[in-house]
Design a protein around this motif. Structure first.
Motif, PDB file in Angstrom:
ATOM      1  N   ALA A  74       0.829  -1.211   0.000  1.00 27.16           N
ATOM      2  CA  ALA A  74       0.000   0.000   0.000  1.00 27.16           C
ATOM      3  C   ALA A  74       0.860   1.256   0.000  1.00 27.16           C
ATOM      4  CB  ALA A  74      -0.930  -0.006   1.215  1.00 27.16           C
ATOM      5  N   PHE A  75       1.936   1.258   0.792  1.00 30.15           N
ATOM      6  CA  PHE A  75       2.817   2.422   0.816  1.00 30.15           C
ATOM      7  C   PHE A  75       3.537   2.585  -0.513  1.00 30.15           C
ATOM      8  CE2 PHE A  75       6.813   4.635   1.942  1.00 30.15           C
ATOM      9  CZ  PHE A  75       6.244   5.812   2.403  1.00 30.15           C
ATOM     10  N   GLY A  76       3.867   1.460  -1.160  1.00 29.29           N
ATOM     11  CA  GLY A  76       4.482   1.522  -2.477  1.00 29.29           C
ATOM     12  C   GLY A  76       3.563   2.169  -3.496  1.00 29.29           C
ATOM     13  N   LEU A  77       2.280   1.806  -3.461  1.00 34.81           N
ATOM     14  CA  LEU A  77       1.311   2.425  -4.363  1.00 34.81           C
ATOM     15  C   LEU A  77       1.212   3.925  -4.099  1.00 34.81           C
ATOM     16  CD1 LEU A  77      -1.599  -0.204  -4.358  1.00 34.81           C
ATOM     17  CD2 LEU A  77      -0.002   0.282  -6.213  1.00 34.81           C
ATOM     18  N   ALA A  78       1.195   4.289  -2.819  1.00 31.68           N
ATOM     19  CA  ALA A  78       1.090   5.712  -2.469  1.00 31.68           C
ATOM     20  C   ALA A  78       2.331   6.478  -2.899  1.00 31.68           C
ATOM     21  CB  ALA A  78       0.874   5.867  -0.960  1.00 31.68           C
ATOM     22  N   SER A  79       3.492   5.825  -2.842  1.00 36.45           N
ATOM     23  CA  SER A  79       4.746   6.526  -3.124  1.00 36.45           C
ATOM     24  C   SER A  79       4.902   6.895  -4.591  1.00 36.45           C
ATOM     25  CB  SER A  79       5.939   5.676  -2.684  1.00 36.45           C
ATOM     26  OG  SER A  79       6.102   4.561  -3.541  1.00 36.45           O
ATOM     27  N   ILE A  80       4.146   6.261  -5.487  1.00 37.86           N
ATOM     28  CA  ILE A  80       4.283   6.584  -6.901  1.00 37.86           C
ATOM     29  C   ILE A  80       3.260   7.613  -7.352  1.00 37.86           C
ATOM     30  CG2 ILE A  80       5.280   4.343  -7.470  1.00 37.86           C
ATOM     31  CD1 ILE A  80       2.641   3.417  -8.515  1.00 37.86           C
ATOM     32  N   THR A  81       2.481   8.149  -6.431  1.00 38.04           N
ATOM     33  CA  THR A  81       1.568   9.239  -6.769  1.00 38.04           C
ATOM     34  C   THR A  81       2.279  10.562  -6.554  1.00 38.04           C
ATOM     35  OG1 THR A  81       0.639   9.437  -4.536  1.00 38.04           O
ATOM     36  CG2 THR A  81      -0.384   7.850  -6.002  1.00 38.04           C
ATOM     37  N   ARG A  82       1.621  11.636  -6.920  1.00 34.06           N
ATOM     38  CA  ARG A  82       2.279  12.943  -6.886  1.00 34.06           C
ATOM     39  C   ARG A  82       2.378  13.503  -5.468  1.00 34.06           C
ATOM     40  NH1 ARG A  82       0.740  18.216 -10.593  1.00 34.06           N
ATOM     41  NH2 ARG A  82       2.183  19.668  -9.641  1.00 34.06           N
ATOM     42  N   GLU A  83       1.339  13.355  -4.672  1.00 33.42           N
ATOM     43  CA  GLU A  83       1.310  14.035  -3.380  1.00 33.42           C
ATOM     44  C   GLU A  83       1.475  13.142  -2.157  1.00 33.42           C
ATOM     45  OE1 GLU A  83      -1.382  14.816  -5.524  1.00 33.42           O
ATOM     46  OE2 GLU A  83      -0.704  16.786  -6.161  1.00 33.42           O
ATOM     47  N   GLU A  84       1.076  11.864  -2.267  1.00 33.50           N
ATOM     48  CA  GLU A  84       0.896  11.081  -1.052  1.00 33.50           C
ATOM     49  C   GLU A  84       2.188  10.670  -0.348  1.00 33.50           C
ATOM     50  OE1 GLU A  84      -2.199  11.053  -0.118  1.00 33.50           O
ATOM     51  OE2 GLU A  84      -2.665  11.986  -2.023  1.00 33.50           O
ATOM     52  N   ALA A  85       3.252  10.415  -1.115  1.00 34.73           N
ATOM     53  CA  ALA A  85       4.443   9.798  -0.531  1.00 34.73           C
ATOM     54  C   ALA A  85       5.056  10.629   0.582  1.00 34.73           C
ATOM     55  CB  ALA A  85       5.478   9.542  -1.622  1.00 34.73           C
ATOM     56  N   SER A  86       5.125  11.951   0.389  1.00 32.53           N
ATOM     57  CA  SER A  86       5.857  12.781   1.339  1.00 32.53           C
ATOM     58  C   SER A  86       5.195  12.804   2.711  1.00 32.53           C
ATOM     59  CB  SER A  86       5.997  14.209   0.795  1.00 32.53           C
ATOM     60  OG  SER A  86       4.739  14.711   0.394  1.00 32.53           O
ATOM     61  N   TRP A  87       3.865  12.951   2.752  1.00 32.35           N
ATOM     62  CA  TRP A  87       3.244  13.033   4.077  1.00 32.35           C
ATOM     63  C   TRP A  87       3.011  11.663   4.704  1.00 32.35           C
ATOM     64  CZ3 TRP A  87      -1.496  11.011   5.486  1.00 32.35           C
ATOM     65  CH2 TRP A  87      -2.393  10.695   4.474  1.00 32.35           C
ATOM     66  N   LEU A  88       2.960  10.599   3.880  1.00 34.99           N
ATOM     67  CA  LEU A  88       2.799   9.257   4.446  1.00 34.99           C
ATOM     68  C   LEU A  88       4.093   8.688   5.005  1.00 34.99           C
ATOM     69  CD1 LEU A  88       0.400   7.520   1.908  1.00 34.99           C
ATOM     70  CD2 LEU A  88      -0.057   8.038   4.303  1.00 34.99           C
ATOM     71  N   LEU A  89       5.221   9.331   4.692  1.00 37.33           N
ATOM     72  CA  LEU A  89       6.507   8.817   5.151  1.00 37.33           C
ATOM     73  C   LEU A  89       6.604   8.803   6.671  1.00 37.33           C
ATOM     74  CD1 LEU A  89       9.239   7.757   4.246  1.00 37.33           C
ATOM     75  CD2 LEU A  89      10.087  10.109   4.231  1.00 37.33           C
ATOM     76  N   LEU A  90       6.152   9.879   7.321  1.00 31.96           N
ATOM     77  CA  LEU A  90       6.237   9.941   8.783  1.00 31.96           C
ATOM     78  C   LEU A  90       5.360   8.893   9.463  1.00 31.96           C
ATOM     79  CD1 LEU A  90       7.322  11.238  11.324  1.00 31.96           C
ATOM     80  CD2 LEU A  90       5.526  12.978  11.165  1.00 31.96           C
ATOM     81  N   PRO A  91       4.058   8.769   9.121  1.00 29.56           N
ATOM     82  CA  PRO A  91       3.285   7.704   9.777  1.00 29.56           C
ATOM     83  C   PRO A  91       3.814   6.311   9.483  1.00 29.56           C
ATOM     84  CG  PRO A  91       1.991   8.768   8.037  1.00 29.56           C
ATOM     85  CD  PRO A  91       3.190   9.622   8.285  1.00 29.56           C
ATOM     86  N   ALA A  92       4.403   6.114   8.290  1.00 30.91           N
ATOM     87  CA  ALA A  92       5.007   4.807   7.989  1.00 30.91           C
ATOM     88  C   ALA A  92       6.184   4.546   8.917  1.00 30.91           C
ATOM     89  CB  ALA A  92       5.456   4.758   6.538  1.00 30.91           C
ATOM     90  N   ALA A  93       6.999   5.577   9.159  1.00 30.69           N
ATOM     91  CA  ALA A  93       8.133   5.437  10.077  1.00 30.69           C
ATOM     92  C   ALA A  93       7.650   5.170  11.499  1.00 30.69           C
ATOM     93  CB  ALA A  93       8.992   6.702  10.037  1.00 30.69           C
TER      94      ALA A  93
END
Length: 389
Positions: A14-33
């Motif tokens: 799911a995080f991989g899918l989010a990381s290839i979009t334009r906006e989602e990867a940057s803000w999802l990085l912290l909750p993933a960590a």
């Protein structure tokens, strides 16, 4: 166990899918960590280190599947590695290099001023090749775009590029110079970076500042404005402000139609005879959902936080404390990260917070994320109270 590996794999994918979009990867990085940190801290006492490493590897491999798949398709079709052009390492290095030049002359929302570009042309033979396109009629429509000048508080009629359009101007000028295939495009980017780096080492031009990918440089003076913008961003998010879209002036549309499609993040219906053919015809449903967001989301958040706090206090000395704290930390970190990212973009990218309707077109996903985490917190609260009974 198998269940843990399945959840780890699903989370990574799911995080991989989010990381290839334009906006989602940057803000999802912290909750993933936060998620992985919480996972390790909660389980390190009852699991072997090898098991934790194995589960982490499953998450990493699952993350790599969508990212590398899209990168491979792009490599085969276009000759460019990366999920998208803006995520290609060579193009990002070129953008960051240009943004870092002559830090004493940098202006807000402008990655590289015209006079600095002219100095760079003289120092990089490859960069010089795109000058006729970047500074010429081919890109006048972008350099003189009134909407970008107005958005970035720039004087109308003064030719300049901004964060909001420079990446498009830069990539188009490279293609117009004859590098219309991926291999030559990437080689050009690498050549310009090497030439400018040599000029910097020789003292022919200065470079510096804190450079964030695909943005203008950020300085320490920007930190307090970023904090204030992040607070504004958080307020917009939890209060659901700006859930609407302005109607196109040239179209005759039924009331509520564009708002409905903006809310659902769908394309408007087809047009016939300068009129939208709207088959949803349910502005009332849109008003209902919008009202629910505006009046219910804040109470839901507050109730979830109160419930979580009560349960955490009641179980502060028990083994389940970490498992209860985890979803709360995950939700808070996600919302804070999204607000921070939007605050940074507002200060060094473009002033998006001036337009709440545009902001919350980006903010729907964090709202759904927040509600999802609040729901988990609420269910955990009910479950713990039932156990105590």
């Amino acid at each position: 166990c198998i269940r843990d590996r399945c959840w780890s794999g699903l989370a990574g994918f799911a995080f991989g899918l989010a990381s290839i979009t334009r906006e989602e990867a940057s803000w999802l990085l912290l909750p993933a960590a936060v998620a992985f940190a919480g996972f390790f801290l909660a389980d390190v006492s009852r699991r072997k280190v090898g098991q934790l490493i194995l589960i982490s590897m499953v998450a990493w491999l699952s993350y790599s599947v969508p990212v590398q798949s899209v990168s491979l398709v792009n490599e085969m079709a276009y000759g460019i590695d990366g999920p998208s052009l803006r995520q290609n390492e060579s193009f990002r290095k070129l953008y960051s290099m240009l943004s870092s030049l002559e830090p004493s002359t940098q202006k807000r929302f402008v990655p590289i001023l015209t006079e600095v570009r002219k100095k760079a042309y003289a120092l990089s033979p490859h960069f010089k090749e795109i000058e006729p396109f970047l500074e010429g009629p081919a890109l006048d429509s972008l350099a003189n775009a009134k909407n970008h000048h107005g958005l970035n508080n720039w004087k109308s009629g003064e030719r300049e590029f901004f964060v909001s359009n420079f990446e498009f101007a830069l990539s188009k000028s490279i293609v117009l110079s004859g590098r219309d295939d991926g291999k030559n495009f990437v080689s050009f980017c690498d050549a310009v970076v090497n030439e400018l780096d040599t000029a910097i080492q020789n003292g022919e031009i200065e470079a510096g500042g804190i450079i964030l990918p695909m943005l203008a440089p950020i300085s320490f003076e920007d930190l307090w404005p970023v904090v204030k913008s992040s607070a504004t961003s958080f307020g917009y998010l939890v209060m659901g402000q700006g859930m609407s879209m302005a109607k196109p002036y040239s179209m005759k549309i039924p009331d509520g139609t564009m708002e409905w499609h903006a809310f659902l993040r769908t394309w408007p219906p087809p047009i016939e005879d300068d009129k939208y053919i709207d088959r949803t015809d349910t502005p009332g449903a849109y008003i209902l959902i919008k009202t629910a967001y505006e009046f219910l989301i804040l109470p839901i958040i507050l109730i979830s936080l109160i419930c979580a706090a009560v349960v955490l206090v009641a179980h502060r000395n028990e083994d389940s404390f970490g498992n209860l704290l985890f979803p709360l930390a995950l939700g808070i970190s996600g919302v804070m990260a999204f607000s921070l990212v939007m605050g940074i973009v507002n200060e060094i990218g473009f002033p998006m917070l001036k337009y709440p309707h545009s902001y919350n077109r980006l903010g729907f996903y964090p709202l759904h994320f927040l509600l999802f985490v609040c729901g988990i917190s609420f269910l955990l609260t009910v479950r713990q109270f039932k156990k105590r009974e």
